[in-house]
Design an enzyme around this catalytic site. Sequence first.
Site, PDB file in Angstrom:
ATOM      1  N   CYS A   1      37.605   2.493  79.576  1.00 24.53           N
ATOM      2  CA  CYS A   1      37.223   1.141  80.023  1.00 24.53           C
ATOM      3  C   CYS A   1      37.291   1.017  81.538  1.00 24.53           C
ATOM      4  O   CYS A   1      36.704   0.108  82.124  1.00 24.53           O
ATOM      5  CB  CYS A   1      38.146   0.085  79.420  1.00 24.53           C
ATOM      6  SG  CYS A   1      38.184   0.085  77.633  1.00 24.53           S
TER       7      CYS A   1
ATOM      8  N   TRP B   1      45.825 -32.436  79.783  1.00 25.68           N
ATOM      9  CA  TRP B   1      45.129 -31.946  78.587  1.00 25.68           C
ATOM     10  C   TRP B   1      44.429 -30.665  79.001  1.00 25.68           C
ATOM     11  O   TRP B   1      43.570 -30.663  79.877  1.00 25.68           O
ATOM     12  CB  TRP B   1      44.085 -32.956  78.086  1.00 25.68           C
ATOM     13  CG  TRP B   1      44.659 -34.235  77.581  1.00 25.68           C
ATOM     14  CD1 TRP B   1      44.691 -35.422  78.230  1.00 25.68           C
ATOM     15  CD2 TRP B   1      45.271 -34.466  76.291  1.00 25.68           C
ATOM     16  NE1 TRP B   1      45.288 -36.380  77.446  1.00 25.68           N
ATOM     17  CE2 TRP B   1      45.650 -35.822  76.253  1.00 25.68           C
ATOM     18  CE3 TRP B   1      45.537 -33.661  75.185  1.00 25.68           C
ATOM     19  CZ2 TRP B   1      46.285 -36.389  75.146  1.00 25.68           C
ATOM     20  CZ3 TRP B   1      46.163 -34.224  74.086  1.00 25.68           C
ATOM     21  CH2 TRP B   1      46.538 -35.563  74.072  1.00 25.68           C
TER      22      TRP B   1
ATOM     23  N   ALA C   1      42.852   5.605  70.184  1.00 24.73           N
ATOM     24  CA  ALA C   1      43.330   5.604  68.805  1.00 24.73           C
ATOM     25  C   ALA C   1      44.152   6.849  68.509  1.00 24.73           C
ATOM     26  O   ALA C   1      45.225   6.768  67.905  1.00 24.73           O
ATOM     27  CB  ALA C   1      42.141   5.494  67.839  1.00 24.73           C
TER      28      ALA C   1
ATOM     29  N   ASP D   1      37.111   3.688  67.405  1.00 22.88           N
ATOM     30  CA  ASP D   1      35.678   3.381  67.466  1.00 22.88           C
ATOM     31  C   ASP D   1      34.844   4.095  66.415  1.00 22.88           C
ATOM     32  O   ASP D   1      33.650   3.815  66.283  1.00 22.88           O
ATOM     33  CB  ASP D   1      35.122   3.746  68.851  1.00 22.88           C
ATOM     34  CG  ASP D   1      35.672   2.852  69.949  1.00 22.88           C
ATOM     35  OD1 ASP D   1      36.443   1.930  69.634  1.00 22.88           O
ATOM     36  OD2 ASP D   1      35.311   3.074  71.119  1.00 22.88           O
TER      37      ASP D   1
ATOM     38  N   TYR E   1      51.818 -27.476  81.844  1.00 24.80           N
ATOM     39  CA  TYR E   1      51.094 -28.242  82.868  1.00 24.80           C
ATOM     40  C   TYR E   1      51.905 -28.363  84.140  1.00 24.80           C
ATOM     41  O   TYR E   1      53.085 -28.713  84.105  1.00 24.80           O
ATOM     42  CB  TYR E   1      50.755 -29.640  82.345  1.00 24.80           C
ATOM     43  CG  TYR E   1      50.342 -30.616  83.433  1.00 24.80           C
ATOM     44  CD1 TYR E   1      49.269 -30.341  84.269  1.00 24.80           C
ATOM     45  CD2 TYR E   1      51.049 -31.805  83.635  1.00 24.80           C
ATOM     46  CE1 TYR E   1      48.896 -31.219  85.276  1.00 24.80           C
ATOM     47  CE2 TYR E   1      50.684 -32.695  84.637  1.00 24.80           C
ATOM     48  CZ  TYR E   1      49.613 -32.393  85.468  1.00 24.80           C
ATOM     49  OH  TYR E   1      49.250 -33.256  86.461  1.00 24.80           O
TER      50      TYR E   1
ATOM     51  N   ALA F   1      38.087  17.369  72.603  1.00 28.78           N
ATOM     52  CA  ALA F   1      37.014  18.256  73.065  1.00 28.78           C
ATOM     53  C   ALA F   1      36.956  18.364  74.578  1.00 28.78           C
ATOM     54  O   ALA F   1      36.455  19.349  75.111  1.00 28.78           O
ATOM     55  CB  ALA F   1      35.675  17.761  72.514  1.00 28.78           C
TER      56      ALA F   1
END
Lengths: 453, 453
Positions: free
Chosen positions: A44, A435, A13, A282, A427, A35
């Site tokens: 992550c 589908w 952020a 966060d 497809y 820090a």
Amino acid sequence: MTPRLVIVGGSDAGISAALQARKCAPDVQVQVIYADAYPNFSVCGLPYYIGGAVSDWPLLAHRTAAELEAAGITLMPQAVAEAIDPSRQIVWVQARGQRQALPYDQLVIATGAKPIAPPIPGLELPGVFMLHTIDQGRAIRGYLEAYHPRRAVVVGAGYIGLEMTEVLVERNIAVTLLEQAPAVLPTVDLELGQLLTSYLEGKGVSVHCRTRVTAIEPTSDGLMVHSLEGGRFPADLVMVVVGVEPDTGLAKAAGARTGIRGAIAVDFAMRTSLPHVFAAGDCVETYHRLLRRPVYLPLGTTAHKQGRVAGENAVGGSRHFAGSLGTQVVKLFDWAIARTGLREDEAKAWGVAARTVAVEAWDHKSYYPEAELLHLRVTFDRTTHRLLGAQMVGPWRAAVAKRIDVMATAISCELSLRDVENLDLSYTPPLGTPWDPWQIAAEVGQESVERAP
Amino acid sequence: MTPRLVIVGGSDAGISAALQARKCAPDVQVQVIYADAYPNFSVCGLPYYIGGAVSDWPLLAHRTAAELEAAGITLMPQAVAEAIDPSRQIVWVQARGQRQALPYDQLVIATGAKPIAPPIPGLELPGVFMLHTIDQGRAIRGYLEAYHPRRAVVVGAGYIGLEMTEVLVERNIAVTLLEQAPAVLPTVDLELGQLLTSYLEGKGVSVHCRTRVTAIEPTSDGLMVHSLEGGRFPADLVMVVVGVEPDTGLAKAAGARTGIRGAIAVDFAMRTSLPHVFAAGDCVETYHRLLRRPVYLPLGTTAHKQGRVAGENAVGGSRHFAGSLGTQVVKLFDWAIARTGLREDEAKAWGVAARTVAVEAWDHKSYYPEAELLHLRVTFDRTTHRLLGAQMVGPWRAAVAKRIDVMATAISCELSLRDVENLDLSYTPPLGTPWDPWQIAAEVGQESVERAP
């Protein structure tokens, strides 16, 4: 005089805010205080550094310090923001043994989250780790390389717990996974959690759900994890990964209003209740796009978006954060598990008459080699037939992560089941079915409401 | 009396109509007439049967004849519909040497498309093939197995031409690919076509664009393909795959109105201009969701959707076909190429001030192994910033097919560039990036209009 933007926090952020501010206002002076020694690192990625797929920790940097400085950002590493004086527009910073007052015209608080330390004895023992910072990640990898643990207990089967389970198993460590909830990964439906439990057991993981850890004790040959249910789980390494909470001490002390789960309250522009003070990532409440109210949903993607909004607005912009759907994906060995939107229980708690249909479908035409079965769940409003949520478990090579993104987009756009059936999706036999699986699930859902509204 | 639904055509649209009619009206009598012996076969799978990835042709059936009959459908194989008498509601059918009158209450025409035979001499020579039917596919595979050709010329670098190139190369046949247009796969932008040309050349394919074939001649040791540009391309096998046209003889003779490219004109309910006569699939005009007018876009996905709408409405339903975006994907060796919506030239021809941005982005965090570069193009309205089209080329394992589906969904929902940037998409380092590649492209597009509207 050059306007001064100060940002507290050098992770997703904070750096997103800094970069966006510089992009929108090239004349602004941007200082980022953090820090540790790791600006703009991908936390992550820590499990993959610990596991060894990422060979060394510096690779986890989204950008290097040099790149950030080239973008016109002033970095202040190993600098702890101790207090904010919003009336004088000053941040007090402790750095290199000195306390200094940093004046700001606008401030962005991006202090992130911290791992939850459960109230149990033994967290301080050697071999017991939490995982949230680069330093913690380096300590764990150092421990693995120095002591070659053979047995690990992972406490908490959320995203990080599952990722750690995978990487420890791949390091040939016998893993026991403990989870309080009735199934692993409680962010998805129980049925999928049970499927994951079987899958993990097939990988040799010892999974214990409905298990509450009460203590970790040293033993003659390592550690012992005790549960309220009477379980005793020996280990050489214990990972305690039971979630995070917002890191808001600085903001609260300055008088910023907080909300759900103690996170900093912000508006759509990412403004806090304090003048000239924004917050993102966060440490803040996140607006939920479906629920239309704040929730606490700490995610890297959201932190990037909120940071960008905060940085733009801090230099005079007027951008709004559009909200989160809690879209998430985790890789687990050959599988991926993904969700977006609401589970049925979340939708019902919100007051919506929701229904969920479960479908299994092939990722591509089964006559072409290597077709894989996908497990889908679609949650929708029984009255309006509008989509509320979607979940998928299946081999990650079958594009689970991007399949959930189709539904994240559809839910954002308030599509109904029939709208999904009508989407013109791609497809070709080796890569899909005429589908799409989501369309098959939508049809099943549609038929279920036509039979029994 | 039981209502009688007659369907002419046993491929995707015809069978979808039959199944939907039986589902919506279990009392209706459904007869499907088809000229070959292959009801409900996946003709899109033919290249993979020819190549050998699909071991035998019966595997290409979406459903077996027994399954269709179990669903209550009466099949009439090897039956040619010779004429429709719309005033008497009769189809004249030639089957087993007899001509019979088949009465109907409602009729669905699903006669599909036929391959375009270019006006050049030599198409009838042994070793020269077109590809559209199961019989043609079987003939080509039989030829490969009997004669082991070493050199093939593929005329036409559209979807089927590329698929045939792949499967012939994988059979160790030297392939020469000839295309009239300036680059292969003219359904995507030239820049991507050029990328594909290089990729094909890297696979050992001899690619010749801006090449118009004038004749195919027999030689002492095979065949010779001649071009207007003076090229001479020797071959043992020639595939002529230059597109399809709607097969509408039956409908036209009955007086049905036709439209663009001679395809049968239909409304949103898939009704033709003839009373009690519906039509669906590759023989009809297709409503384009963005252009809001009919186009000719024969695709399997569309045929399935239109068939379902026709079948439901033929038994009293009131469903509408929502329209196509021309979403397509093709696998080419390790790559996939996908598109949805409009190219910039198509948008401009439509009268929209369109712009396209090109971006390259990683499919997942590059610190995690096996990250792959994706090539993206996003076309948007310069005034409204609304999405118009998207194209992607990259390794198919990087989920290209499902990535295009995200944009197909976004375009359907009329999202703008900023809306895409705001989508809450999934992220985990092994499977994505905090900003999805489409979001990176959307940001680049947004910045381009802010710089120069």
